[in-house]
Design a protein around this motif. Structure first.
Motif, PDB file in Angstrom:
ATOM      1  N   THR A 279       6.166  -4.259  -0.801  1.00 33.11           N
ATOM      2  CA  THR A 279       5.025  -4.942  -0.834  1.00 33.11           C
ATOM      3  C   THR A 279       3.840  -4.319  -1.609  1.00 33.11           C
ATOM      4  O   THR A 279       3.775  -3.191  -1.215  1.00 33.11           O
ATOM      5  CB  THR A 279       4.544  -4.928   0.767  1.00 33.11           C
ATOM      6  OG1 THR A 279       5.683  -5.597   1.582  1.00 33.11           O
ATOM      7  CG2 THR A 279       3.223  -5.969   0.939  1.00 33.11           C
TER       8      THR A 279
ATOM      9  N   PRO B 117       0.358  -2.474   2.987  1.00 33.96           N
ATOM     10  CA  PRO B 117       1.464  -1.831   2.296  1.00 33.96           C
ATOM     11  C   PRO B 117       1.011  -0.215   1.863  1.00 33.96           C
ATOM     12  O   PRO B 117      -0.093   0.216   1.997  1.00 33.96           O
ATOM     13  CB  PRO B 117       1.769  -2.507   1.074  1.00 33.96           C
ATOM     14  CG  PRO B 117       0.212  -3.155   0.775  1.00 33.96           C
ATOM     15  CD  PRO B 117      -0.376  -3.429   1.954  1.00 33.96           C
ATOM     16  N   GLY B 118       2.214   0.405   1.745  1.00 28.43           N
ATOM     17  CA  GLY B 118       2.058   1.843   1.100  1.00 28.43           C
ATOM     18  C   GLY B 118       1.615   3.061   1.717  1.00 28.43           C
ATOM     19  O   GLY B 118       0.931   3.685   1.093  1.00 28.43           O
TER      20      GLY B 118
ATOM     21  N   PRO C 150      11.369   1.364  -1.530  1.00 26.44           N
ATOM     22  CA  PRO C 150      10.032   1.791  -1.190  1.00 26.44           C
ATOM     23  C   PRO C 150       8.904   0.777  -2.028  1.00 26.44           C
ATOM     24  O   PRO C 150       9.273   0.648  -3.202  1.00 26.44           O
ATOM     25  CB  PRO C 150       9.783   3.185  -1.726  1.00 26.44           C
ATOM     26  CG  PRO C 150      11.042   3.769  -1.295  1.00 26.44           C
ATOM     27  CD  PRO C 150      12.114   2.396  -1.967  1.00 26.44           C
ATOM     28  N   PHE C 151       7.853   0.553  -1.536  1.00 26.72           N
ATOM     29  CA  PHE C 151       6.794  -0.023  -2.283  1.00 26.72           C
ATOM     30  C   PHE C 151       7.175  -1.618  -2.614  1.00 26.72           C
ATOM     31  O   PHE C 151       6.924  -2.117  -3.691  1.00 26.72           O
ATOM     32  CB  PHE C 151       6.416   0.501  -3.411  1.00 26.72           C
ATOM     33  CG  PHE C 151       5.904   2.059  -2.821  1.00 26.72           C
ATOM     34  CD1 PHE C 151       4.532   1.984  -2.032  1.00 26.72           C
ATOM     35  CD2 PHE C 151       6.064   3.041  -3.474  1.00 26.72           C
ATOM     36  CE1 PHE C 151       3.859   3.162  -1.298  1.00 26.72           C
ATOM     37  CE2 PHE C 151       5.449   4.332  -3.071  1.00 26.72           C
ATOM     38  CZ  PHE C 151       4.547   4.155  -2.112  1.00 26.72           C
TER      39      PHE C 151
ATOM     40  N   PRO D 182       6.956   2.405   4.140  1.00 33.86           N
ATOM     41  CA  PRO D 182       7.750   1.541   3.228  1.00 33.86           C
ATOM     42  C   PRO D 182       9.095   1.193   3.937  1.00 33.86           C
ATOM     43  O   PRO D 182       9.811   2.324   4.461  1.00 33.86           O
ATOM     44  CB  PRO D 182       7.533   2.007   1.774  1.00 33.86           C
ATOM     45  CG  PRO D 182       6.556   3.151   2.016  1.00 33.86           C
ATOM     46  CD  PRO D 182       6.506   3.742   3.222  1.00 33.86           C
ATOM     47  N   SER D 183       9.319  -0.094   3.944  1.00 30.87           N
ATOM     48  CA  SER D 183      10.631  -0.387   4.463  1.00 30.87           C
ATOM     49  C   SER D 183      10.967  -0.259   5.824  1.00 30.87           C
ATOM     50  O   SER D 183      12.138  -0.236   6.328  1.00 30.87           O
ATOM     51  CB  SER D 183      11.847   0.405   3.723  1.00 30.87           C
ATOM     52  OG  SER D 183      11.782   0.054   2.084  1.00 30.87           O
TER      53      SER D 183
END
Length: 478
Positions: A193, A214-215, A190-191, A168-169
């Protein structure tokens, strides 16, 4: 509010078939004109169809129960019942259909691809259709079959050529926003998306789709975070792009370790080992990020990765990356057949399949299972003795009687046809194996016989008189 759903459980029920009609044609001076009962209509199917305009399974998340319409019953004067209307359910491209045990039923790829998730029930035959030379006036009709109902699972696997994976990021959403016209939500926490984002990229003569997944964090393949929920979206991609953050502010992370962790999660998920990999070192516009990229690039290239240094914010290195991905996608497309057929699982029957099985259960009950006998039972009106006799004849012709005898069934043993939920149980009489011979010409009515000539009637009358006289002479005391 949920706006993206990529996995749903759906209960589908096809329409029931309409009942057949038992009717006799009547008109002036012809009260018994013969059977004229029409057939029942077919029940509607439940059909899944790929629609490019549908991108989520959200509608089925809110409304998981779907049923097609029933067929109408037949009527007299040979009028057939109206067929039920098929229920067409649009699904996104890349939808996988599974049964409740997780077994794949169909993999739907390509606009307009269809799969019948529920088969509509057949309409019952009217007595006009059941009439024959031996059965001129059937006093019964067949019932319509129930429509097929079952629980299925729909899983959406995004149809994209390139998948962006990373922490994430790491900048996946920013990268897809500058490579394509996609406008995902972007922030530095974070997260950000929560759903896979899709974009279309044009590089020279090649047009391909790109998706960010994502994730992905440590333990994603075991369900931690959001990774397990979205890992399925990388399965159809031709190339995996590791987006590494060279300017991370977390002291316990570095790009090479991030790459190793993501690769471990992909390996745990399985099935992605043959995909080519590309590494993108993002955020090189930051001085520290550029220094770190220069430091780790030789190590990554030594591992066999193609490495690109880019900056989504400053738009550096994007053209080289875009064309390199286009070359990989074009090569993969050329190696594939012209059109990949939709995979629908077909399980053919064995050559020596009798169409039914007879097994003896622990409690002594004999159970008959098979498509035909179970369907015939569903079509039978057990309030009509003639219809029950017709069922007995059909089972006898199929060989059920002989199979019961071979299995050791005796008079008055219990026999069940069908599963525990909808079985018909009766005490077996071996004499029923005689079928039509025992019960006579079932369905005949001599009122429909053509009149005999006068000479033939006299000969028959004389023959009956001679037969009666012979019987009397045999018992005469003289």
């Amino acid at each position: 509010m949920t706006t993206f759903v990529d996995r749903v459980e759906l209960q589908v029920a096809a329409g029931n078939g309409g009942h057949g009609c038992a009717s006799v044609h009547r008109e002036k001076f012809k009260p018994l004109g013969g059977p004229d009962g029409g057939n029942g209509g077919r029940g509607g199917d439940v059909i899944l169809v790929v629609d490019q305009d549908v991108t989520t399974l959200l509608d089925y998340h809110h409304h998981p129960h779907r049923k097609a319409t029933n067929g109408q019953p037949g009527a007299g004067d040979n009028r057939e019942g109206k067929n039920g209307k098929d229920l067409v359910l649009p699904v996104p491209d890349g939808t996988v259909v599974l049964d409740k045990n997780g077994e794949v039923l169909a993999d739907l790829v390509g606009q307009g691809t269809q799969f019948v998730a529920g088969q509509g029930g057949r309409g019952g035959l009217g007595n006009a259709a059941l009439a024959s030379a031996r059965r001129k006036a059937p006093g019964f009709a067949l019932l319509g079959e129930p429509g097929e109902g079952r629980d299925i699972v729909l899983e959406l696997k995004t149809v994209a050529d390139v998948a962006l994976v990373g922490y994430p990021s790491a900048g996946k959403s920013s990268l897809i926003s500058v490579l394509s016209a996609a406008k995902p939500k972007i922030a530095d926490y974070p997260f950000t998306t929560l759903v896979p984002n899709l974009g279309v990229v044009t590089a020279g003569s090649t047009v391909y789709t790109i998706a960010d997944v994502p994730g992905l964090i440590p333990g994603a393949s075991q369900g931690r975070g959001l990774g397990l929920e979205f890992l399925r979206h990388v399965e159809r991609c031709e190339v995996l792009v590791h987006v590494l953050d060279t300017a991370t502010l977390e002291s316990d992370r570095d790009p090479v370790s991030d790459l190793d962790i993501i690769e471990e999660e992909l390996a745990q998920y399985g099935g992605l080992g043959d995909r080519p990999r590309v590494v993108v070192l993002n955020k090189v516009d930051i001085p520290d990020g550029k220094d770190l990229a220069d430091m780790i690039r030789p190590d990554l290239e030594e591992r066999g990765y193609r490495v690109f240094e880019v900056s989504a914010v400053a738009r550096q290195g994007l053209k080289e990356l875009s064309y390199a991905l286009a070359d990989i996608v074009a090569t993969a497309r050329a190696a594939k057949p012209a059109q990949e057929a939709t995979r629908i699982v077909i399980r053919p029957k064995a050559v020596d399949d009798a169409g039914f099985t007879v097994t003896k259960e622990a409690d002594g009950l004999f159970r008959v299972r098979g498509e035909k006998p179970e369907r015939w039972v569903r079509q039978t009106d057990f309030n009509n003795d003639e219809a029950v006799g017709y069922l007995a004849d059909r089972l006898n012709r199929l060989g059920v009687e002989d199979a019961l005898l071979k299995a050791g069934a005796r008079a008055m043993d219990g026999v069940a046809i069908g599963s525990d939920e909808d079985a018909v149980v009766f005490d077996w009489e071996p004499s029923m194996s005689a079928g039509a011979e025992m019960l006579g010409r079932r369905g005949e009515d001599h009122r429909f016989e053509a009149p005999r000539p006068a000479a033939q009637r006299r000969r028959d009358r004389d023959a009956e008189r001679d037969e009666a006289q012979g019987e009397y002479d045999g018992f005469s005391p003289f």
